[in-house]
Design a protein around this motif. Structure first.
Motif, PDB file in Angstrom:
ATOM      1  N   UNK A  23       0.819  -1.157   0.193  1.00 20.35           N
ATOM      2  CA  UNK A  23      -0.083  -0.003  -0.119  1.00 20.35           C
ATOM      3  C   UNK A  23       0.856   1.168   0.130  1.00 20.35           C
ATOM      4  N   UNK A  24       1.975   1.241   0.872  1.00 22.24           N
ATOM      5  CA  UNK A  24       2.748   2.538   0.957  1.00 22.24           C
ATOM      6  C   UNK A  24       3.512   2.665  -0.452  1.00 22.24           C
ATOM      7  N   UNK A  25       4.035   1.790  -1.045  1.00 20.58           N
ATOM      8  CA  UNK A  25       4.630   1.668  -2.319  1.00 20.58           C
ATOM      9  C   UNK A  25       3.914   1.706  -3.596  1.00 20.58           C
ATOM     10  N   UNK A  26       2.501   1.480  -3.474  1.00 22.56           N
ATOM     11  CA  UNK A  26       1.643   1.527  -4.479  1.00 22.56           C
ATOM     12  C   UNK A  26       1.829   0.460  -5.373  1.00 22.56           C
ATOM     13  N   UNK A  27       2.423  -0.626  -5.069  1.00 20.90           N
ATOM     14  CA  UNK A  27       2.852  -1.652  -6.108  1.00 20.90           C
ATOM     15  C   UNK A  27       2.723  -3.073  -5.396  1.00 20.90           C
ATOM     16  N   UNK A  28       2.425  -4.181  -6.010  1.00 18.78           N
ATOM     17  CA  UNK A  28       2.393  -5.453  -5.525  1.00 18.78           C
ATOM     18  C   UNK A  28       3.910  -6.071  -5.857  1.00 18.78           C
ATOM     19  N   UNK A  29       4.179  -6.851  -4.922  1.00 17.43           N
ATOM     20  CA  UNK A  29       5.642  -7.464  -4.850  1.00 17.43           C
ATOM     21  C   UNK A  29       5.538  -8.812  -6.007  1.00 17.43           C
ATOM     22  N   UNK A  30       6.505  -8.977  -6.869  1.00 13.86           N
ATOM     23  CA  UNK A  30       6.806 -10.256  -7.421  1.00 13.86           C
ATOM     24  C   UNK A  30       6.798 -11.467  -6.635  1.00 13.86           C
ATOM     25  N   UNK A  31       7.273 -11.308  -5.538  1.00 17.99           N
ATOM     26  CA  UNK A  31       7.044 -12.631  -4.454  1.00 17.99           C
ATOM     27  C   UNK A  31       7.310 -11.865  -3.098  1.00 17.99           C
ATOM     28  N   UNK A  32       6.638 -12.777  -2.434  1.00 13.83           N
ATOM     29  CA  UNK A  32       6.543 -12.330  -0.901  1.00 13.83           C
ATOM     30  C   UNK A  32       6.396 -13.692  -0.178  1.00 13.83           C
ATOM     31  N   UNK A  33       6.872 -13.548   1.224  1.00 10.89           N
ATOM     32  CA  UNK A  33       6.745 -14.597   2.114  1.00 10.89           C
ATOM     33  C   UNK A  33       6.306 -13.736   3.535  1.00 10.89           C
ATOM     34  N   UNK A  34       5.580 -14.702   4.059  1.00  9.22           N
ATOM     35  CA  UNK A  34       4.754 -14.134   5.256  1.00  9.22           C
ATOM     36  C   UNK A  34       5.890 -14.594   6.607  1.00  9.22           C
ATOM     37  N   UNK A  35       5.973 -13.549   7.644  1.00 13.42           N
ATOM     38  CA  UNK A  35       6.426 -13.970   9.020  1.00 13.42           C
ATOM     39  C   UNK A  35       5.688 -15.380   9.488  1.00 13.42           C
ATOM     40  N   UNK A  36       6.793 -16.157   9.818  1.00 13.83           N
ATOM     41  CA  UNK A  36       5.911 -17.589  10.312  1.00 13.83           C
ATOM     42  C   UNK A  36       6.135 -18.669   9.274  1.00 13.83           C
ATOM     43  N   UNK A  37       6.169 -18.230   8.144  1.00 10.91           N
ATOM     44  CA  UNK A  37       6.384 -19.305   7.176  1.00 10.91           C
ATOM     45  C   UNK A  37       7.430 -20.205   6.890  1.00 10.91           C
ATOM     46  N   UNK A  38       7.268 -21.282   6.480  1.00 13.80           N
ATOM     47  CA  UNK A  38       8.947 -22.229   6.661  1.00 13.80           C
ATOM     48  C   UNK A  38      10.036 -21.770   5.610  1.00 13.80           C
ATOM     49  N   UNK A  39      11.137 -21.669   6.271  1.00 10.51           N
ATOM     50  CA  UNK A  39      12.232 -21.452   5.106  1.00 10.51           C
ATOM     51  C   UNK A  39      12.994 -22.680   4.814  1.00 10.51           C
TER      52      UNK A  39
END
Length: 133
Positions: A23-39
């Motif tokens: 929202x702040x950047x006004x664009x969606x990422x090409x890729x994202x991962x959320x806190x807590x997801x496995x690495x």
């Protein structure tokens, strides 16, 4: 083995969500991962939210082409990127390059003064990973 050359603007935050960053950047990422997801390697939960814009070129193409495609995607967001950096997000521009003696473009690349100034203005770290292949 994937030997693509890539340039990625990566934003990490333990406080701001992927949606807030978008929202702040006004664009969606090409890729994202959320806190807590496995690495991977080792398997453990991710400690931060990760938001990325990425450009790639093939293993026989000049990595500067990926940089040229990424700059217009991030430069218009300079003020917003600097703002989220001040709010505690970690910004990093990562270049990954596989190199060899037969590389038609040589083992290097260049980043101009203007682009380095941009990275400094948004508080971004420059991370270069070069691998012999």
């Amino acid at each position: 083995m994937d030997r693509k050359r890539s340039v990625t603007l990566r934003i990490e935050s333990d406080k701001m969500s992927v949606e807030e960053i978008s929202k702040i950047l006004g664009q969606t990422p090409d890729k994202f991962r959320r806190k807590g997801s496995p690495t991977r390697n080792p398997y453990r939960p991710l400690k931060v939210n990760v938001w990325e814009l990425r450009e790639e070129v093939g293993e026989d193409e000049y990595i500067g082409l990926a940089l040229e495609r990424l700059w217009p995607r991030i430069v218009p967001s300079e003020a917003a990127l600097a703002d989220i950096s001040r709010k505690g997000c970690f910004l990093r521009l990562t270049l990954v390059q596989w190199i060899s003696e037969s590389d038609a473009h040589g083992p290097g690349f260049g980043i101009g003064v203007k682009e380095l100034g941009f990275l400094a203005s948004i508080g971004a770290l420059l991370d270069v990973d070069q691998y012999a292949g």
